[in-house]
Scaffold this active site. Structure first.
Site, PDB file in Angstrom:
ATOM      1  N   HIS A   1      -9.568 -30.611  21.303  1.00  9.98           N
ATOM      2  CA  HIS A   1      -9.872 -31.263  22.584  1.00  9.98           C
ATOM      3  C   HIS A   1      -8.887 -32.379  22.937  1.00  9.98           C
ATOM      4  O   HIS A   1      -8.948 -32.919  24.045  1.00  9.98           O
ATOM      5  CB  HIS A   1     -11.286 -31.847  22.578  1.00  9.98           C
ATOM      6  CG  HIS A   1     -12.369 -30.830  22.455  1.00  9.98           C
ATOM      7  ND1 HIS A   1     -12.461 -29.745  23.301  1.00  9.98           N
ATOM      8  CD2 HIS A   1     -13.411 -30.724  21.574  1.00  9.98           C
ATOM      9  CE1 HIS A   1     -13.516 -29.014  22.955  1.00  9.98           C
ATOM     10  NE2 HIS A   1     -14.102 -29.589  21.907  1.00  9.98           N
TER      11      HIS A   1
ATOM     12  N   ASP B   1     -14.257 -21.474  18.236  1.00 12.56           N
ATOM     13  CA  ASP B   1     -15.206 -22.589  18.293  1.00 12.56           C
ATOM     14  C   ASP B   1     -16.184 -22.349  19.446  1.00 12.56           C
ATOM     15  O   ASP B   1     -15.820 -21.738  20.453  1.00 12.56           O
ATOM     16  CB  ASP B   1     -14.408 -23.879  18.536  1.00 12.56           C
ATOM     17  CG  ASP B   1     -15.169 -25.150  18.234  1.00 12.56           C
ATOM     18  OD1 ASP B   1     -16.093 -25.465  19.003  1.00 12.56           O
ATOM     19  OD2 ASP B   1     -14.829 -25.833  17.256  1.00 12.56           O
TER      20      ASP B   1
ATOM     21  N   HIS C   1     -17.101 -24.496  21.491  1.00 15.00           N
ATOM     22  CA  HIS C   1     -16.577 -25.267  22.615  1.00 15.00           C
ATOM     23  C   HIS C   1     -15.206 -24.724  23.022  1.00 15.00           C
ATOM     24  O   HIS C   1     -14.389 -24.385  22.164  1.00 15.00           O
ATOM     25  CB  HIS C   1     -16.447 -26.745  22.248  1.00 15.00           C
ATOM     26  CG  HIS C   1     -17.732 -27.380  21.826  1.00 15.00           C
ATOM     27  ND1 HIS C   1     -18.191 -27.343  20.522  1.00 15.00           N
ATOM     28  CD2 HIS C   1     -18.659 -28.078  22.540  1.00 15.00           C
ATOM     29  CE1 HIS C   1     -19.344 -27.991  20.451  1.00 15.00           C
ATOM     30  NE2 HIS C   1     -19.654 -28.441  21.651  1.00 15.00           N
TER      31      HIS C   1
ATOM     32  N   ASP D   1     -19.416 -23.890  14.877  1.00 17.94           N
ATOM     33  CA  ASP D   1     -20.563 -24.483  15.554  1.00 17.94           C
ATOM     34  C   ASP D   1     -21.286 -23.498  16.477  1.00 17.94           C
ATOM     35  O   ASP D   1     -22.244 -23.874  17.155  1.00 17.94           O
ATOM     36  CB  ASP D   1     -20.158 -25.746  16.322  1.00 17.94           C
ATOM     37  CG  ASP D   1     -18.907 -25.566  17.151  1.00 17.94           C
ATOM     38  OD1 ASP D   1     -18.337 -24.461  17.163  1.00 17.94           O
ATOM     39  OD2 ASP D   1     -18.475 -26.550  17.787  1.00 17.94           O
TER      40      ASP D   1
END
Length: 383
Positions: free
Chosen positions: A133, A169, A171, A258
């Site tokens: 990120h 991921d 995200h 995750d």
């Protein structure tokens, strides 16, 4: 065929915001201890990380941002300045020695890259990395420096190779995508929970790159509560299509775990089956298309007791060509961590699904995902 290498040192555990923050690098030590206790990782497999230099960080990060990180880590940056750089937020709070501890993670990823690109191994794993990120001039989402982006640019500049970045991921891998959004020398591929419900809110099917990079950003946003079968169908079909289209020289994968149903921060419903299959499929693709060249990093994963060590271990086992183990975890590992666990500690390599609730809207979710897959494949088939 060379033996894979594993990047690790206790210094990598120092990247820590505070004791209550969900990003906890103890998961890295736990994974390493699990692999050691099971006999699948030995001291001869491990290489020590080096520190990334400022010059290497500047491959993707702005020099004023690097300076701000240094000052913030010394308590010398004003609140206003910190906010402008995404520092000292709830997600990404400042901490002492932030620059030094963050550049160690980047250096660890670069150590894996150099082991592969200089021919010491075909495959290397640095679980400390995967901070996808981070932006060129701003911290975000638990990430200060973007080790993956620095490593990919290092491969481009120093070795002149085309890199496929794979991000599984939960995200969206926004930081890496935006840094390479206008280039055709890097393809970014991210399969993630739709941004309708989850940070960072990006990663739609229509984000495809710009200028000469158009078509080289690939996004597969899956619906909340997606289960193994739907996820793996989309992943396997689109990833090989993306590889055939792009023809990379090397694969670089981010392996957040995750998306597991026990993770507290996302809404996907994957089990250990998916996290066994993801790295084995990537390994197969590397052997088929990039002469085995594969660099892997970690990423998200916030249930460090019940999920991360077992799921991350599968990446190393896949690099070693070891089938996913079944049955009890090593006693030494369970004795070491079981008593410390605040939740029921797993006893087996594979998930025991007594706490898994089948999703009532399963068919509807799968159908929405299939519709998205059809559109994604049309994009990948375009010239």
């Amino acid at each position: 065929m060379t033996s894979p290498l594993y990047v690790y040192d206790d210094s990598l555990l120092k990247y820590r915001f505070h004791s209550k923050h969900p990003f906890n690098q103890m998961r890295l030590k736990m994974t390493t201890d699990l692999l050691m206790a099971s006999g699948h990782l030995s001291a001869s497999d491990i290489i020590k990380p080096r520190e990334a230099t400022d010059e290497e960080l500047e491959l993707v990060h702005k020099s004023d941002f690097i300076e701000a990180v240094k000052l913030a880590g010394e308590g010398k940056l004003s609140e206003e300045k910190m906010e402008s750089y995404g520092l000292n937020t709830e997600d990404t709070p400042s901490f002492e020695g932030m620059h030094e501890k963050s550049r160690m993670l980047v250096g660890a990823t670069l150590s894996a890259v150099e082991a592969v690109m200089e021919g010491r191994t075909d495959k290397a794993l640095s679980l400390a990395g995967g901070l996808h990120h981070g932006f060129s001039g701003r911290a975000s989402g638990f990430c200060i420096y973007n080790d993956s982006a620095v490593a990919i640019e290092h491969i481009r500049k120093k070795y002149g190779k085309r890199v496929l970045y794979i991000d599984t991921d939960a995200h969206h891998g926004d930081g890496v995508q935006w840094i390479f959004y206008d280039t055709k020398e890097v393809m970014t591929y991210s399969i993630h929970e739709t941004g309708r419900y989850l940070f960072p809110g990006t990663g739609s099917l229509t984000e495809r790159g710009t200028e000469e990079g158009f078509g080289f950003a690939v996004n597969l946003p899956v619906d909340a509560f997606t289960e193994d079968e739907s996820f793996l169908e989309i992943f396997k079909e689109t990833l090989e299509a993306a590889i055939r289209k792009f023809q990379p020289d090397v694969i670089f994968s981010q392996n957040g775990v995750d998306a597991h149903f026990r993770d507290p921060m996302t809404h996907l419903a994957l089990t250990s089956r998916t996290f066994e299959e993801i790295p084995r499929f990537v390994n197969e693709m590397a052997d088929k298309y990039t002469d085995g060249k594969w660099i892997a990093v970690g990423g998200g994963g916030y249930n460090i007791w019940q999920v991360v060590p077992r799921m991350w271990a599968q990446i190393w086992l896949s690099m070693k060509g070891i089938p996913a183990p079944r049955g009890p975890l090593p006693e030494a590992f369970m004795d070491q961590y079981g008593p410390k666990s605040p939740v029921d500690f797993p006893r087996n390599w594979e998930d025991v699904l007594t706490d898994y609730n089948d999703i009532p809207r399963r068919e509807e979710i799968s159908e929405k995902n299939r519709s998205m897959l059809t559109r994604a494949m049309l994009h990948l088939e375009e010239q």
